[in-house]
Each structure stands twice: as structure tokens, then as C-alpha cells.
Scaffold this active site. Structure first.
Site, short mmCIF file in Angstrom:
data_model
loop_
_atom_site.label_atom_id
_atom_site.label_comp_id
_atom_site.label_asym_id
_atom_site.label_seq_id
_atom_site.Cartn_x
_atom_site.Cartn_y
_atom_site.Cartn_z
N GLY A 527 44.03 81.59 38.75
CA GLY A 527 44.82 82.65 38.14
C GLY A 527 44.04 83.94 38.07
N GLY A 529 44.29 88.07 36.06
CA GLY A 529 44.97 88.99 35.17
C GLY A 529 44.34 90.36 35.23
N SER A 530 44.74 91.24 34.33
CA SER A 530 44.25 92.61 34.38
C SER A 530 42.77 92.70 34.04
CB SER A 530 45.05 93.48 33.41
OG SER A 530 44.99 92.95 32.10
N PHE A 531 42.27 91.78 33.19
CA PHE A 531 40.89 91.87 32.77
C PHE A 531 39.96 90.87 33.46
CE2 PHE A 531 42.61 93.51 28.52
CZ PHE A 531 42.48 94.83 28.94
N GLY A 532 40.50 89.95 34.25
CA GLY A 532 39.61 88.99 34.88
C GLY A 532 40.32 87.97 35.74
N SER A 533 39.51 87.12 36.38
CA SER A 533 40.01 86.04 37.22
C SER A 533 39.55 84.71 36.64
CB SER A 533 39.48 86.19 38.65
OG SER A 533 39.90 87.43 39.21
N VAL A 534 40.35 83.66 36.86
CA VAL A 534 40.07 82.34 36.29
C VAL A 534 39.84 81.34 37.42
CG1 VAL A 534 40.93 80.52 34.78
CG2 VAL A 534 41.51 82.91 34.30
N LYS A 549 36.61 81.99 33.02
CA LYS A 549 37.28 83.29 33.06
C LYS A 549 36.21 84.37 33.27
CE LYS A 549 40.35 86.32 30.38
NZ LYS A 549 41.12 86.44 29.13
N ASP A 655 49.80 89.29 22.31
CA ASP A 655 50.24 89.05 23.69
C ASP A 655 50.83 87.64 23.83
OD1 ASP A 655 50.75 89.83 26.26
OD2 ASP A 655 48.76 89.38 27.03
#
Length: 823
Positions: A527, A529-534, A549, A655
Site C-alpha cells: 500500500g 499513501g500521502s505520507f509513506g509506503s507500506v 511503513k 481520519d
């Protein structure tokens, strides 16, 4: 005598005529009020009980009449939930001077008949659900001084005929869906929360009477025109949450009456103009979340001695903190976090004895934590020095700050013993992660015990004796080290000393995580997102699969998100919160800063995939049924209840959405992703920071509560709104951003109007048991359960925070539904 009799008859006739006319006029007002009552209250007999025949209508609730003619001059009703409409008979109240129907849940259009109220001076229909355009007939009300239509659903252009209303001095149209221009006769103009596009016109300078100008949360682009410098009467100027670019104009210095000035969340760049020094009446200035650069100018803020709040966070400001900040004796809030400021904190700041909140995290400040923070700033409630380069022990004097309830010293180079008294005695009030050389403190911190060495005597040795001692000492240490390595090598590699823990979490390096994820390969990516990758991976140090993360530190706010998430997960422990295994704050193979958080792997992924990713479901032959969705809803509700009520400090997640609800093999739900979470302080669960910071919260479109969109304060009720939308999405399998929504239709409205008759029409087909004669009873029971589920979702996602269901009531209702489903 005859003349006298004729005069008497004339006078009697005239008096009777006048009395009859007044009586008829009064009857007109009474009939209009009774017609209004029916429409306003939807015919509810218990509403407005005083509006009946036993009292004169001038004595009815909310009604004021003139003494001379006994005609209605004021109608004032507010804070009800009637949900009615505005009756055209309102136009018959021709003596009306003030009409205030605020927050009574009215809908429909504003009737054209309002234009017949020629004496009207104040019109306040705020906080309702009026739709359509502002009627042109209102232009007939030429005596209007105030028009307040805030918080409705009005559309169309801002009427150009406002220009002809020469008496109008207050026009508040914020939180609608209006577009258009302005009137030149105003002294108070609010268009916040609309859809005003394009640039700010040069002719804005013509509004020379303006004292308050609020354009918050629109779509303004381009630069701030220099003509704004002509608005020398301005006291409050709010341009935050637009798309304004360019520099802050130097003509701002002309606005010498300015008290509040907000530019948050735009695209402004360049330096802070030194002409701001001339705004000597300024009490609150905010320009956070822009691209401002350069030094904080000298000989600027030191002249603004009445300044109370200053927020320049989330920019690219460099250089030291100006010593002249010491002149700001009234300064209460100073936010400079997430910049590139450097140097030591100047001792002059100790003169700001009114400071309550000092937030300097995410900079390059260095040196020791200054002692004056404890000795001089006795009013401090919040102190954040996180993610800097401070190298010192923690001053024990900080224990003595009586009001300090939040202390963040994480991610520095602090060492030595952690104090235990004062704020240090509350594990939920402090954050010390990322300082690997700390010891002691209260047991909940799980830090290593400090070694207690005997005091050294400062005895001088002769130089001739000193060299042999060093040599002998070196040989002795080498022998001891060799023996230690020999025996330690025989021990299992899974043995870790207490020193390898970071605040109680197992230490991992960049190399560990690089190897665990096959070099952060795409095949391990699960996955982004705006602040990082998982990434998915495995480490010998932990049993089972893990997820890592990795923060995108080049993204604005990513570091802040990292610190927030670590802080929440470190302190909050609950069976339905995603468990933090450890974190990594290091450098990668290229010498770049690297930060990551390690969690337990959730094999069933997130709720978003289960609701919407059909391929994922088909490949695993999995659909979540009604019983499972109820359990998930209950798990998330219990997590929120813990965050809002049962932890030592109130936490607002900010969120809540399906992709942040993770599921294990047993479909137990865990709430994750606390990158936007906020701690609230104090008994009222709010602080000055909380009250002004919702504008900086992005959240996710469709789930963000409406009050955040107009600058409302962050609150647990905001989470409740998002949770309500989550429930409705679980019920319908429709995202709140689905293409079917718009033009007055939302997920909330769809579900609300479907109760009770059409509930099966909107429910996810996976939740409906196939109809057959044998299952008629089951189907009816299931329909009732779907109805109950929908009612909770609708109640939680009500427009106004005070109308939303409490999370404890939600849990009670869900338990009741679940029990009924088990029968």
C-alpha cells in the site's frame, strides 16, 4: 351646539375607523404568524405552545410588537430542530424590522415574499438548510443593514444588486455554495466556505469601509493585490485555505488597525515582509502551511508588542530565532514547528512570561534545553522541542512547571536520567522516543535503569604516572572485552539486552528493514499513501509477518505525521488499536534520513478492500456478512470510546475511513494510521491550538466533518461524523465520493431518506438474504436490523456536532443489535 354635535360624530366615526383599521392590521399579523407556525414546525402541536388563542399574539414566544400600533416588529426563534419551511405569509408582517430564524433546521427556498418587508433592517437565517438562490425581491428591502445567511446550502451568484443597498454594512454569506462579487458599501464581509474562484480583483481596494473581511476556504488564486493596502480600516483579515500564491505584499504595513491576520494553507512564498512591524495593533498572525522562506526578519515582530498568537509553522524559514521576541510580553502561543530554523533558543525568550504553548518541533535547533524554560516561563502548558538536535540532559527543573500538561522531547540527542515528578509522572503527557541514551523515569516508560556510579574525586596525577596508567588500563579493558565477546558469542542471537530497547521497543536498523522487505521491493509493497509506503516482510526479532511503513520525508507534514503516530501508538494501548512493534529513526545507504514504523501484519487487509475490491474478494472467496460488519462497527466504536474517554488524554483520530480499519484472520478490527491524530489538552478537551488547527487537517474527502471545512475546532464529535459515514458505507457498499452523489444528494441523505420504507433498496446486496416463503420472518428481522444500523450511521453523521450520537450510546445500540441478530 349643532357644530359641536357634528364634530363629536366626526371624531367618533374617525376613532372607530382607526380602531377598526388597527384591529384588521393586527388580525393580518396574527393570521400570518399562525400560518408561519404550521410550516415552521411541520404541524407539530407541541411546538411553540404559547402560540394559541389564550394569549395575545404580542405575548407569544419570540414575538415582539411595537407599542403604538401593536404590530409585529421582531421575530426571534433559534436553536430548534423543527425541520420546516418558511411560509410566504411572512410577507404580510409588513412592520417587521428584525427577523432571526437561526439554527432551526429550515429547508426549501427563501420565499420571494420576503421582499415585501420594506421596514426590515436585520435578516438572519443562518445555520439552516435553505437552498436555491438569494431572491432578487430582497433588493426591495432597502433599509437592510445586516444580512446573515451563514451555513446554508444556497447556490448561484452573489447578487450584484447588493451594491444598490446603501444601508447594508454586514453581509455574512459563508459556508454556502455561492460564487460572485462584492458590495462596496460594506464594513463586514464574510464569504468563507463558498466556491469563490479566480483571483482577488484590484477593485477590492474600493471597499474602504471594510473592518472585517473573511474569505477563508474558497478557491482564490493568484497574488494578493496591492490595492488591499487601501483597506486601512480592516481589523480582521482572513484569507486562509485558498490557493493564493506569490509574496505577502509589503503594503500590508498600511493596515495599521489590523488585529487578526490569517494566511494559513495557501501557496505563498518569499519572505515575511518587514513592513508588518507597522501593524502594531496585531494580536494574532498566522501564515502556516505555505512556502515562506528566508529568515524571520529582525526588527519586525519586536515592534508588535500586543501580539498574543503567532503561527508560522510548516514553512521553510531558516536562521535563528530573533532575540527581539523577548519584547512580546503578551505572547501566549508560538508555533514555529516544521521549518528549518537553527541555532540555540535565545535567552531573551524567557521574558515572554505569558507563553502557554511553545511548539518548536521539526527544526534544527541545537545546544542544551535552556533552563529558563522552567525558571521563567511558568505558564507553559504545552512544550514541544521534538525532532531537533538538542544534546543535553533533561532539565530536572521542568518538573516544577505547575501547568505543563504536554511535553514532547522526542527525536533529539538527549541523555541521562529522566525526572519522575510533575509532568514526567504522567506517561500520556510526555513523549521521549528517539532518544536512545535516556534512562530512569517512571516504570511505564520502560527505560533502562540508570547506573549509579560513586562520585569521582578530582585528584590530579603527575604526568609521568599518567601515561603508564593509561597503558595498563587499555590492556585491562582489552582483555575484559575479549573475554566478554567470547562468552557472548556462545549465546543465542535472539538474546537482547535492555539497552537495545528504545523506550521499551526493540531496536531495528535500516539494514534490518532493508533485508526484511527484500530491499523494499515492489513485490513486498502492500500500500501507499500521502505520507509513506507500506511493505510486507519478516524479521527474526519478531514472530510472524510484519509491515513496515516507510515515511516520505520529502512530503510536507510527513515528519509531523511520523511523530504523531509514534506518540499515539506508544501511549495508547487497546485491543482494537493497531499494535506498534517498534520504529526506526536512522539513515539509509545513501546517507539520507530514514524513518519507519513497524506494525503487526493484518492478513485480511483493510475494510476498504473488503467492501469495494471485488477481485480481492473473489480470489479469496470472501464476503463479509451482516454479523461480521456489526462486529467490525463495534470494534471501531470501542477503539474510539477508548481514545475519546478512557485514555489519560483525549485523542482525536481525524481520519476515520475504511482503509484505516485493519482486519485479522478472525475479522477482528483494529484502528490504524494515526498520522493526523491530535491530542487535546485540559478538562474541556481543547486548547488554543486545537481550536485553530482544524484548518491544517486534510483528512479524506467525504469523511471530513463539515465544521472542519469552515475552521471549526478539532473535537471527538468530528471523529463521530467520520464514523457515521463509515457505517453508512458498510451498509450500502457505496463510497461517500461515489459518482451518484452531488447536486444535493449525499450518502447521508440517501440513507436518511431511505428510512424506513426503502432500506432494502439501498443496502448492499450481500447483506440481503434471498427471499423465499420460508424466510419471510427472517427477512423482516434482518430488515429491522438494517434499519437500526442505518439510524445509527445517520445519527452519527448529523451536520451539527451537538446533534451527533455519543459513542457510548452507539456501543449500547450495536450490542443490542448484535444480540438480536444472535437470537
Amino acid at each position: 351646539m349643532r357644530t359641536y354635535i357634528m364634530f363629536l360624530l366626526y371624531f367618533t366615526t374617525l376613532s372607530t375607523t382607526v380602531a377598526l383599521a388597527l384591529s384588521l392590521s393586527s388580525m393580518t399579523d396574527k393570521r400570518a404568524l399562525l400560518s408561519l407556525k404550521v410550516k415552521l414546525t411541520n404541524g407539530e402541536p407541541e411546538s411553540l405552545p404559547s402560540w394559541n388563542e389564550s394569549l395575545h399574539f404580542c405575548e407569544w414566544e419570540g414575538v415582539t410588537c411595537g407599542r403604538r400600533h401593536m404590530r409585529v416588529t421582531i421575530l426571534h426563534l433559534e436553536n430548534q430542530n423543527w425541520g420546516g419551511t418558511l411560509e410566504p405569509a411572512l410577507g404580510n408582517l409588513t412592520f417587521l424590522r428584525k427577523l432571526k430564524f437561526s439554527n432551526i433546521n429550515l429547508h426549501g427556498e427563501i420565499p420571494r415574499e420576503v421582499g415585501r418587508l420594506k421596514r426590515l433592517q436585520v435578516l438572519d437565517l443562518s445555520k439552516n438548510k435553505f437552498q436555491g438562490k438569494i431572491p432578487i425581491e430582497l433588493s426591495n428591502c432597502t433599509n437592510l443593514k445586516e444580512i446573515i445567511l451563514l451555513y446554508n446550502q444556497l447556490t448561484g451568484n452573489v447578487p450584484s444588486w447588493f451594491d444598490s443597498m446603501t444601508q447594508l454594512n454586514k453581509l455574512l454569506l459563508g459556508a454556502n455554495n455561492l460564487v460572485g462579487n462584492f458590495s462596496t458599501h460594506l464594513n463586514w464581509l464574510s464569504m468563507a466556505g463558498n466556491q469563490i474562484y479566480g483571483g482577488m480583483p484590484e477593485r477590492i481596494g474600493q471597499l474602504i469601509g471594510l473592518t472585517r473581511f473573511d474569505m477563508m476556504e474558497n478557491f482564490l488564486e493568484g497574488t494578493i493585490p496591492d490595492s488591499i493596502g487601501r483597506l486601512t480600516n480592516l481589523v480582521r483579515l482572513v484569507l486562509q485555505e485558498n490557493k493564493l500564491s506569490g509574496k505577502i505584499p509589503i503594503v500590508i504595513g498600511n493596515l495599521t488597525n489590523l488585529s487578526e491576520f490569517y494566511l494559513h494553507t495557501n501557496k505563498l512564498e518569499g519572505s515575511i515582509p518587514s513592513t508588518l512591524r507597522y501593524c502594531t495593533k496585531l494580536q494574532s498572525f498566522g501564515a502556516s502551511d505555505n512556502n515562506l522562506s528566508g529568515d524571520i526578519p529582525d526588527q519586525t515582530f519586536g515592534y508588535i508588542e500586543d501580539l498574543i498568537n503567532l503561527d508560522l509553522s510548516n514553512n521553510s524559514l531558516i536562521g535563528p530565532l530573533p532575540y527581539e521576541f523577548g519584547n512580546l510580553k503578551h505572547l501566549s502561543i508560538l508555533y514555529l514547528h516544521e521549518n528549518k530554523l537553527s541555532g540555540e533558543i535565545p535567552s531573551e525568550l524567557g521574558a515572554c512570561m505569558a507563553l502557554r504553548e511553545l511548539v518548536l518541533g521539526g527544526n534544527f535547533f541545537q545546544g542544551s534545553i535552556p533552563l529558563f524554560l522552567a525558571s521563567s516561563l511558568r505558564s507553559l502548558e504545552i512544550l514541544d522541542l521534538s525532532s531537533n538536535n538538542f544534546t543535553s540532559v533533561i532539565p530536572r527543573e521542568l518538573e516544577n512547571l505547575p501547568s505543563l500538561n504536554s511535553l514532547n522531547l522526542s527525536f533529539n540527542n538527549l541523555y541521562g536520567e529522566v525526572p519522575v515528578r510533575g509532568v514526567f509522572g504522567n506517561v500520556s503527557a510526555i513523549s521521549l522516543i528517539g532518544n536512545s541514551d535516556l534512562c530512569g523515569g517512571i516504570p511505564q516508560l520502560k527505560l533502562p535503569t540508570c547506573s549509579r556510579l560513586l562520585p569521582k574525586k578530582h585528584t590530579r596525577l603527575p604526568k609521568k604516572k599518567f601515561v603508564p596508567i593509561i597503558v595498563i588500563g587499555g590492556i585491562f579493558i582489552s582483555v575484559i572485552a575479549f573475554i566478554g565477546i567470547y562468552f557472548l558469542g556462545k549465546k543465542t542471537k535472539k538474546s537482547f539486552s535492555l539497552a537495545s530497547l528504545q523506550n521499551g521497543h526493540m531496536e531495528v536498523t535500516y539494514q534490518d528493514l532493508h533485508e526484511a522487505t527484500n530491499g523494499f521491493s515492489l513485490s513486498n509493497l502492500v500500500g501507499a499513501g500521502s505520507f509513506g509506503s507500506v511493505y510486507k516482510g519478516s524479521l527474526l526479532k519478531f514472530k510472524g509477518t510484519i509491515v513496515v511503513k516507510v515515511l516520505k520525508l520529502e512530503t510536507r507534514g510527513a515528519l509531523k505525521s511520523f511523530v504523531a503516530e509514534c506518540k499515539v501508538l506508544e501511549k495508547m494501548k487497546h485491543k482494537n488499536l493497531l499494535k506498534l512493534l517498534t520504529f526506526c529513526s536512522s539513515v539509509d545507504y545513501n546517507g539520507e534520513v530514514f524513518k519507519a514504523i513497524v506494525f503487526e501484519f493484518m492478513p485480511m487487509g483493510n475494510l476498504e478492500n473488503l467492501l469495494h475490491n471485488n477481485e480481492h474478494l473473489e480470489s479469496r472467496n470472501l464476503n463479509i456478512n451482516l454479523r461480521q460488519r456489526l462486529s467490525i462497527a463495534l470494534d471501531v466504536a470501542q477503539a474510539l470510546d477508548y481514545l475519546h474517554h478512557n485514555s489519560h488524554q483525549v485523542v482525536v483520530h481525524c481520519d476515520i475511513k475504511p482503509s484505516n480499519v485493519l482486519l485479522d484472520d478472525d475479522i477482528v478490527a483494529y484502528l490504524g494510521d494515526f498520522g493526523l491524530a491530535r491530542f487535546l489538552h485540559g478538562a474541556t478537551a481543547s486548547s488554543s491550538k486545537d481550536q485553530v488547527s482544524s484548518s491544517a487537517i486534510q483528512g479524506t474527502i467525504g469523511y471530513v466533518p463539515p465544521e472542519y471545512g469552515v475552521g471549526g475546532k478539532v473535537s471527538p464529535q468530528g471523529d463521530i461524523y467520520s464514523y457515521g459515514i463509515l457505517l453508512l458505507e458498510m451498509l450500502t457498499a457505496k463510497r461517500p465520493t461515489d459518482n451518484m452523489f452531488g447536486e444535493g444528494l449525499s450518502l447521508h441523505k440517501l440513507c436518511k431518506t431511505a428510512i424506513p420504507q426503502k432500506i432494502t433498496e439501498i443496502a448492499d446486496s450481500q447483506l440481503l438474504i434471498p427471499f423465499s416463503e420460508e424466510q419471510i420472518g427472517i427477512m423482516e428481522d434482518q430488515r429491522e436490523i438494517l434499519l437500526s444500523f442505518a439510524r445509527i450511521g445517520v445519527a452519527c453523521s448529523a451536520e451539527y456536532p451537538a446533534q451527533r450520537m455519543s459513542i457510548k450510546d452507539v456501543i449500547t445500540e450495536l450490542h443490542a443489535i448484535k444480540q438480536k441478530l444472535s437470537l
